[in-house]
Design a protein around this motif. Structure first.
Motif, PDB file in Angstrom:
ATOM      1  N   GLY A 135       0.813  -1.201   0.000  1.00  0.00           N
ATOM      2  CA  GLY A 135       0.000   0.000   0.000  1.00  0.00           C
ATOM      3  C   GLY A 135       0.850   1.255   0.000  1.00  0.00           C
ATOM      4  N   SER A 136       0.200   2.417   0.071  1.00  0.00           N
ATOM      5  CA  SER A 136       0.936   3.683   0.107  1.00  0.00           C
ATOM      6  C   SER A 136       0.089   4.712   0.835  1.00  0.00           C
ATOM      7  CB  SER A 136       1.250   4.171  -1.310  1.00  0.00           C
ATOM      8  OG  SER A 136       0.085   4.659  -1.951  1.00  0.00           O
ATOM      9  N   ALA A 139      -2.128   9.541  -2.516  1.00  0.00           N
ATOM     10  CA  ALA A 139      -1.557   9.491  -3.853  1.00  0.00           C
ATOM     11  C   ALA A 139      -2.580   9.998  -4.857  1.00  0.00           C
ATOM     12  CB  ALA A 139      -1.135   8.063  -4.214  1.00  0.00           C
ATOM     13  N   PHE A 143       0.161   5.679 -10.900  1.00  0.00           N
ATOM     14  CA  PHE A 143       1.246   5.009 -10.182  1.00  0.00           C
ATOM     15  C   PHE A 143       2.375   5.956  -9.801  1.00  0.00           C
ATOM     16  CE2 PHE A 143      -0.879   2.111 -13.020  1.00  0.00           C
ATOM     17  CZ  PHE A 143      -1.212   1.067 -12.177  1.00  0.00           C
ATOM     18  N   THR A 145       2.682   8.637  -8.012  1.00  0.00           N
ATOM     19  CA  THR A 145       2.824   9.248  -6.688  1.00  0.00           C
ATOM     20  C   THR A 145       2.599   8.249  -5.556  1.00  0.00           C
ATOM     21  OG1 THR A 145       0.502   9.965  -6.574  1.00  0.00           O
ATOM     22  CG2 THR A 145       2.090  11.473  -7.601  1.00  0.00           C
ATOM     23  N   ARG A 146       2.530   6.977  -5.857  1.00  0.00           N
ATOM     24  CA  ARG A 146       2.320   5.988  -4.804  1.00  0.00           C
ATOM     25  C   ARG A 146       3.579   5.857  -3.940  1.00  0.00           C
ATOM     26  NH1 ARG A 146      -1.224   1.039  -7.497  1.00  0.00           N
ATOM     27  NH2 ARG A 146      -2.855   2.383  -8.385  1.00  0.00           N
ATOM     28  N   GLY A 147       3.462   6.261  -2.686  1.00  0.00           N
ATOM     29  CA  GLY A 147       4.602   6.209  -1.775  1.00  0.00           C
ATOM     30  C   GLY A 147       5.652   7.255  -2.046  1.00  0.00           C
ATOM     31  N   TYR A 154       8.376   4.142  -2.464  1.00  0.00           N
ATOM     32  CA  TYR A 154       7.910   4.562  -3.785  1.00  0.00           C
ATOM     33  C   TYR A 154       7.632   3.354  -4.681  1.00  0.00           C
ATOM     34  CZ  TYR A 154       7.627   7.553  -7.962  1.00  0.00           C
ATOM     35  OH  TYR A 154       7.214   8.202  -9.090  1.00  0.00           O
ATOM     36  N   TYR A 155       6.571   3.450  -5.450  1.00  0.00           N
ATOM     37  CA  TYR A 155       6.149   2.362  -6.333  1.00  0.00           C
ATOM     38  C   TYR A 155       7.273   1.892  -7.255  1.00  0.00           C
ATOM     39  CZ  TYR A 155       3.898   0.123 -10.336  1.00  0.00           C
ATOM     40  OH  TYR A 155       3.577  -0.751 -11.356  1.00  0.00           O
ATOM     41  N   TYR A 234      -0.656  15.906  -7.670  1.00  0.00           N
ATOM     42  CA  TYR A 234      -0.380  15.609  -6.269  1.00  0.00           C
ATOM     43  C   TYR A 234       0.108  16.871  -5.548  1.00  0.00           C
ATOM     44  CZ  TYR A 234       2.129  13.495  -2.295  1.00  0.00           C
ATOM     45  OH  TYR A 234       2.607  13.171  -1.055  1.00  0.00           O
TER      46      TYR A 234
END
Length: 328
Positions: A135-136, A139, A143, A145-147, A154-155, A234
């Motif tokens: 998960g993150s 976001a 994809f 900005t995930r983490g 980070y993704y 974001y």
């Protein structure tokens, strides 16, 4: 779309001023060491596709965190001795799709390993079969900005690690000659190609086409096209975070991987490409450490780049690089 970026003569000398973090190499060495604590566990299951000119194997291997990652290994029918291999990475939003979508390299006599992209391929143009169980925090959809608040979360840390492990999985098959390994991809696949080129020291060749994930500071300020615009979206909401975001992105920038790559390299870019602006591609190309490098420029194309014309150039270029590995 008319030309929008720097003139070609300036592109040929453009160099980004976005430094790599001091611990860039340490970060990636530790990331890959942690991934290798898990058994690769590469499994190859024959698939009846109705195709008579190739043999198709459904692949599962352990990527980042030991998570299962899918792929295809496509071999010329009747292959009886180890072959050079092209490991291919997929463009943004897509998955590995169906085997008959990937016949070019096996038709040219190579083994062809196609890596699925974790979490992608559900709403894009090619189906995927690999989950991303991590998960993150907050976001923007997509994809990018995930983490993104921490490089460890980070993704693309996960996806780039998968990409390195995909090379290891491909090389583990008895009909693959590990010494003759090339990596290739378009857009996101091109960005992953550059990452692997900087992280795997013994590749025979790399072929990043219109690569994504390069020169992040310029890309996110120059173009409003997706997927780069996800980062801008974001930051519209999280106004205090630009420095933190750019720090994270610095660990995943194709320019920094290029500065560590030495295999023969064939790049491509298109001067009307607003998705992966040509200056960002030239930033990576000009930083590339290997001496044997070239770039194809498509003057009046967008993100489709050279398409089949670039493939034709690769079909002339790659066999010589794979004939005898790095000594070709």
């Amino acid at each position: 779309m008319a030309l929008f970026d720097l003139p070609l003569d300036q592109l040929r000398s453009y160099r980004p001023s976005f430094p790599a973090p001091d611990d860039f190499d340490e970060f990636w060495a530790k990331t890959l060491a942690e991934a290798r604590e898990h058994e690769l566990d590469a499994r190859f299951e024959p698939v009846d596709t109705g195709l008579t000119g190739v043999q198709v194997l459904d692949v599962t291997f352990s990527g980042f965190g030991g998570h299962p990652v899918k792929g295809w290994l496509i071999l010329p029918a009747g292959a009886g001795e180890p072959l050079p291999v092209v490991v291919e990475y997929i463009g943004y939003g897509g998955g590995r799709g169906l085997p008959h979508m990937h016949l070019l390299w096996a038709s040219a006599g190579f083994a062809h390993f196609v890596m699925d992209s974790r979490g992608q391929g559900s709403g894009g143009w090619a189906e995927g079969g690999t989950a991303d169980p991590v998960g993150s925090g907050p976001a923007y959809p997509g994809f990018m900005t995930r983490g993104i608040e921490d490089p460890h979360d980070y993704y693309y840390r996960r996806l780039m690690t998968d990409a390195v492990r995909a090379v290891e999985a491909a090389r583990s098959h008895p009909l693959v000659d590990a010494a003759r390994t090339a990596v290739a991809g378009v857009s996101q696949g091109g960005g992953l190609t550059l990452a692997v080129g900087g992280l795997v020291p013994d590749l025979a060749a790399i072929a990043p086409d219109v690569p994504f994930l390069c020169d992040f500071p310029r890309a996110i300020s120059l173009t409003d096209r997706m997927p780069y615009r996800e980062i801008g979206g974001y930051l519209q909401a999280r106004r205090a975070d630009p420095a933190k975001v750019l720090r994270t992105l610095s660990y995943f920038d194709g320019v920094h991987f290029a500065a560590r790559g030495t295999a023969p390299a064939l790049f491509s870019t298109a001067l009307e490409d607003q998705t992966c602006p040509p200056s960002t591609v030239f930033g990576a190309f000009n930083a590339y450490a290997g001496e044997d490098k070239s770039i194809e420029v498509y003057d009046f194309n967008g993100h489709e780049g050279g398409g089949p014309y670039q493939q034709a150039i690769q079909l002339r270029w790659l066999p010589g690089k794979l004939r005898a590995g790095r000594d070709a």
